[in-house]
Design a protein around this motif. Structure first.
Motif, mmCIF file in Angstrom:
data_model
loop_
_atom_site.group_PDB
_atom_site.id
_atom_site.type_symbol
_atom_site.label_atom_id
_atom_site.label_comp_id
_atom_site.label_asym_id
_atom_site.label_seq_id
_atom_site.Cartn_x
_atom_site.Cartn_y
_atom_site.Cartn_z
ATOM 1 N N SER A 1 0.820 -1.216 0.000
ATOM 2 C CA SER A 1 0.000 0.000 0.000
ATOM 3 C C SER A 1 0.854 1.266 0.000
ATOM 4 O O SER A 1 0.422 2.305 -0.479
ATOM 5 C CB SER A 1 -0.913 0.033 1.227
ATOM 6 O OG SER A 1 -1.978 -0.870 1.071
ATOM 7 N N ALA A 2 2.081 1.164 0.528
ATOM 8 C CA ALA A 2 2.915 2.368 0.678
ATOM 9 C C ALA A 2 3.888 2.590 -0.477
ATOM 10 O O ALA A 2 4.147 3.732 -0.860
ATOM 11 C CB ALA A 2 3.697 2.289 1.989
ATOM 12 N N LEU A 3 4.421 1.510 -1.048
ATOM 13 C CA LEU A 3 5.466 1.654 -2.076
ATOM 14 C C LEU A 3 4.896 1.459 -3.478
ATOM 15 O O LEU A 3 3.910 0.742 -3.671
ATOM 16 C CB LEU A 3 6.592 0.637 -1.842
ATOM 17 C CG LEU A 3 7.325 0.719 -0.490
ATOM 18 C CD1 LEU A 3 8.526 -0.219 -0.497
ATOM 19 C CD2 LEU A 3 7.763 2.130 -0.168
ATOM 20 N N PRO A 4 5.534 2.082 -4.483
ATOM 21 C CA PRO A 4 5.046 1.899 -5.864
ATOM 22 C C PRO A 4 5.340 0.490 -6.366
ATOM 23 O O PRO A 4 6.205 -0.207 -5.817
ATOM 24 C CB PRO A 4 5.851 2.936 -6.659
ATOM 25 C CG PRO A 4 7.088 3.179 -5.842
ATOM 26 C CD PRO A 4 6.701 2.977 -4.408
ATOM 27 N N ARG A 5 4.634 0.070 -7.399
ATOM 28 C CA ARG A 5 4.896 -1.235 -8.010
ATOM 29 C C ARG A 5 6.202 -1.195 -8.808
ATOM 30 O O ARG A 5 6.559 -0.178 -9.392
ATOM 31 C CB ARG A 5 3.758 -1.627 -8.975
ATOM 32 C CG ARG A 5 2.496 -2.060 -8.299
ATOM 33 C CD ARG A 5 2.687 -3.397 -7.574
ATOM 34 N NE ARG A 5 1.472 -3.741 -6.875
ATOM 35 C CZ ARG A 5 1.122 -3.278 -5.691
ATOM 36 N NH1 ARG A 5 1.920 -2.448 -5.051
ATOM 37 N NH2 ARG A 5 -0.006 -3.629 -5.134
ATOM 38 N N PHE A 6 6.885 -2.324 -8.834
ATOM 39 C CA PHE A 6 8.065 -2.473 -9.687
ATOM 40 C C PHE A 6 7.585 -2.348 -11.135
ATOM 41 O O PHE A 6 6.545 -2.924 -11.489
ATOM 42 C CB PHE A 6 8.698 -3.850 -9.444
ATOM 43 C CG PHE A 6 10.106 -3.957 -9.929
ATOM 44 C CD1 PHE A 6 11.160 -3.579 -9.108
ATOM 45 C CD2 PHE A 6 10.387 -4.426 -11.199
ATOM 46 C CE1 PHE A 6 12.473 -3.675 -9.551
ATOM 47 C CE2 PHE A 6 11.693 -4.520 -11.646
ATOM 48 C CZ PHE A 6 12.742 -4.147 -10.821
ATOM 49 N N PRO A 7 8.295 -1.613 -11.990
ATOM 50 C CA PRO A 7 7.803 -1.389 -13.366
ATOM 51 C C PRO A 7 7.448 -2.693 -14.089
ATOM 52 O O PRO A 7 8.245 -3.631 -14.117
ATOM 53 C CB PRO A 7 8.987 -0.695 -14.049
ATOM 54 C CG PRO A 7 9.731 -0.037 -12.926
ATOM 55 C CD PRO A 7 9.570 -0.926 -11.735
ATOM 56 N N GLY A 8 6.228 -2.750 -14.620
ATOM 57 C CA GLY A 8 5.778 -3.921 -15.376
ATOM 58 C C GLY A 8 5.277 -5.068 -14.521
ATOM 59 O O GLY A 8 4.807 -6.068 -15.046
#
Length: 664
Positions: free
Chosen positions: A288-295
């Protein structure tokens, strides 16, 4: 042409299932340029990542993009793909702009499904019914590859290798290629409709359902399981129908030896669990806090600049430093920590990380035994002490990235928002339980939406809270018309004010004219969907309520549909599972009941999922790590001997769950 037999690949777990099939890929990549789509790349990451391909003999690894091209001396290509029409077009572009003489197309999706899609609009029912779909698809795709290469001397191979699962633990798995599949029909919710079949779906919905069913079939095949199918919900009924009637599935069941129970459940029956911030699971908090790894849809991007000596200015549009990640397939200590992030408490995860970090600490911090509490600061201190020491960083990169992920989560401004939302959820739950029909919950949420800027609450979180409320009350509470109309107006204004942050950047939203009238219409659509969410359990008899009195006798608590189902499932008293429909043997059951009437037998034993030693529970539309932990705990504490696997299309956060269901 090559079709791999699954009979010699029977495996006992989803982790082994994935590993067995990746070894089939590695056998084909020597001397090749390997192209992967995003979903296959994510699955590869959970098997060991890029170095598995490079150390296995691949000369280069590229993304499956029409802008990729190969050097003249690169003659062999391997494409690992979902074989959609768009991806096949991309493969044709890559081949035409390169100089290959040898191409291998690995379809992660069953070839009989690909055959139906490639021949959409033609009557191929005879080919499918006779079980020749895979063979015909292979021939057709080989001819396409030969045509794209355009050389007399060329070698092509088409093979189906079912790569679509990642195992989060030994008993929990998700399916990245199918993360977008959701139990909506033309964007609408359908509570227990009898009128839905494959022919009522759009082309894309039909393709998605077939692909997901074929994936489940492949998994059961590789694990040598012959299943009884149970389901709850309209979409799950559809998948059960495909699995029961497809010629490929029928043929597989004749050959598989081990009986199993497959339970498919629609997420939409209970949206409370996935829209709640009240979680103990560290993994849920991180996601919920960190962005998703690209792709990727499961992995997160960790900022590793605290380890580097380079001066890095992080900007969302300009990533100067490759992100770190949470899962490290080749490091057993990291795999253990990842599982702790799902199954253990926050305190246990912090002590585990501190313990592992203290072994590499260059500053000699206090030993774990002498600490009463591990704080984010004490973990961060050890991590930053390693800054620029690339020898230590290289040896312990996995645990350092995991520690940074936890520290960044706990220090994130989103944590304060989540704490506030947790307390709001508790207030709402007790208010609903106490006042029922006279509730003023919507009035309170309207006020929260109006004052959201003062409390630093994003609108998307408050929309998730609304879904939580409507799913929680179901048909038990009726909100006043006046409160709903007031909420609709408040939402309309809020959507207009926050549309830039609410609408994620896409080609469509860039050209969108957001007018007050548009926001008005959107607000009304949202309210309509919220009312539909409240109706989703109306056809359930036993699990139609998720708002239950606490066992302590004080207050109420949320007990989800999945939780109630699993508790009943593992109960040694075997209570009747009235809401769980059973697909298999329906005609035999009818015949048996007819014979019973003739022979005046009053009782007839019904099948129960526990009759089989392996049970697979699969949730269509997402699950949280917290739910997985609680379901697994219920199974363990029950003392049953059955193996229970828990699967879903994806792990999901409240914000993502909101976007899945609301028509923004």
């Amino acid at each position: 042409m090559q079709l791999i037999s699954n009979s010699n690949m029977a495996s006992a777990s989803v982790k082994e299932f994935g590993k067995a099939w990746w070894s089939e890929v590695y056998n084909r990549i020597i001397g090749a340029v390997v192209f992967l789509d995003d979903a296959s790349a994510e699955c590869l990451h959970w098997d060991g990542g890029l170095f598995n391909l490079l150390s296995g003999g691949a000369v280069a690894v590229k993304s499956l993009s029409p802008f990729e091209v190969c050097k003249k001396d690169q003659k062999k290509a391997v494409f690992i793909t979902q074989a959609t029409s768009t991806q096949l077009q991309t493969i044709s572009e890559i081949i035409r702009h390169s100089d290959f003489t040898h191409c291998i197309l690995i379809s992660c999706v069953s070839l009989d499904v690909v055959y139906l899609e490639v021949n959409d609009g033609r009557d191929v029912s005879d080919v499918i019914a006779s079980g020749r779909g895979s063979i015909e698809a292979t021939k057709q795709l080989e001819m396409m590859l030969i045509g794209w290469i355009g050389k007399k001397q060329s070698a092509v191979e088409v093979v189906h290798i079912p790569i679509f699962t990642i195992a989060l633990t030994n008993v929990v798995f998700v399916t990245p290629p199918y993360h977008n599949i959701y139990p909506l029909f033309d964007g609408k919710l359908e509570p227990g409709s009898q009128s839905i079949d494959l022919h009522t779906l759009s082309y894309q919905e039909r393709a998605d359902a077939r692909r997901l069913a074929s994936g489940l079939n492949n998994m059961l095949d590789s694990m040598n399981l012959k299943e009884d199918i149970y389901y709850m919900g309209s979409y799950s009924s559809l998948l059960a129908g495909i699995l029961e009637n497809s010629p490929v599935c029928l043929a597989r069941r004749k050959n598989c030896l081990h009986p199993a129970s497959l339970i498919i459940v629609d997420r939409t029956l209970d949206l409370c669990g996935v829209t709640s911030y009240s979680t103990e699971s560290v993994l849920d908090k991180i996601m919920s806090a960190l962005p998703r790894f690209p792709g990727h849809c499961t992995e997160v991007a960790v900022d590793v600049s605290p380890l580097c000596e380079a001066n890095v200015i992080n900007h969302p549009e300009d990533v100067q430093l490759s992100p770190g990640c949470l899962y490290h397939a080749n490091d057993d200590a990291c795999i253990q920590t990842y599982e702790y992030m799902i199954n253990k408490s926050h305190k246990e995860v912090m002590f585990d990380l501190y313990n592992k970090l203290s072994k590499i600490d260059v500053q000699k911090s206090p030993s774990p035994k002498s600490l009463l509490k591990v704080t984010p600061q004490s973990v961060e201190k050890i991590v930053t002490a390693s800054k620029g020491n690339y020898d230590i960083i290289g040896k312990h990169l996995g645990v350092l990235q995991q520690a940074l992920a936890v520290v960044q989560t706990l220090k994130s401004p989103r944590r304060a928002q989540q704490e506030l939302l947790m307390s709001l959820e508790k207030q709402v739950l007790q208010n609903l339980a106490a006042s029922r029909d006279s509730t003023s919950v919507l009035h309170q949420i309207s006020h929260l939406i109006k004052t959201r800027k003062d409390k630093n609450l994003p609108l998307e979180s408050l929309l998730a809270l609304l879904i939580h409320v409507y799913s929680l009350v179901g048909t038990e509470v009726s909100f006043s018309k006046q409160h709903e109309e007031s909420l609709t107006e408040t939402l309309s204004v809020a959507i207009f004010e926050d549309h830039r942050s609410l609408y994620q950047k896409t080609v469509e939203t860039e050209s969108l004219m957001v007018t007050p009238e548009y926001c008005d219409a959107t607000s009304k659509r949202v309210m309509g969907q919220l009312k539909d969410i409240a109706q989703m359990r109306r056809n359930l008899q036993k699990y139609n309520s998720v708002l239950k009195p606490c066992e302590t006798g004080v207050g109420h608590e949320y007990r989800g549909v999945l939780q109630q189902l699993v508790e009943d499932l593992v109960d040694t008293e075997r209570p009747e599972l009235t809401d769980l429909k059973h697909r298999n043997d329906s005609i035999k059951d009818l015949l048996r009941s007819g014979l019973n009437i003739l022979t005046s037998k009053k009782t007839r034993s019904t099948k129960h999922p526990l009759d089989n030693s392996t049970i697979v529970i699969f949730v269509v539309g997402g699950i949280t790590a917290e739910e997985c932990k609680r379901l697994h705990r219920s199974v363990i504490t029950s003392g049953i001997d059955n193996t229970v696997l828990i699967g879903s299309t994806k792990l999901v956060t409240p914000g993502e769950a909101m976007r899945d269901v609301l028509p923004l």
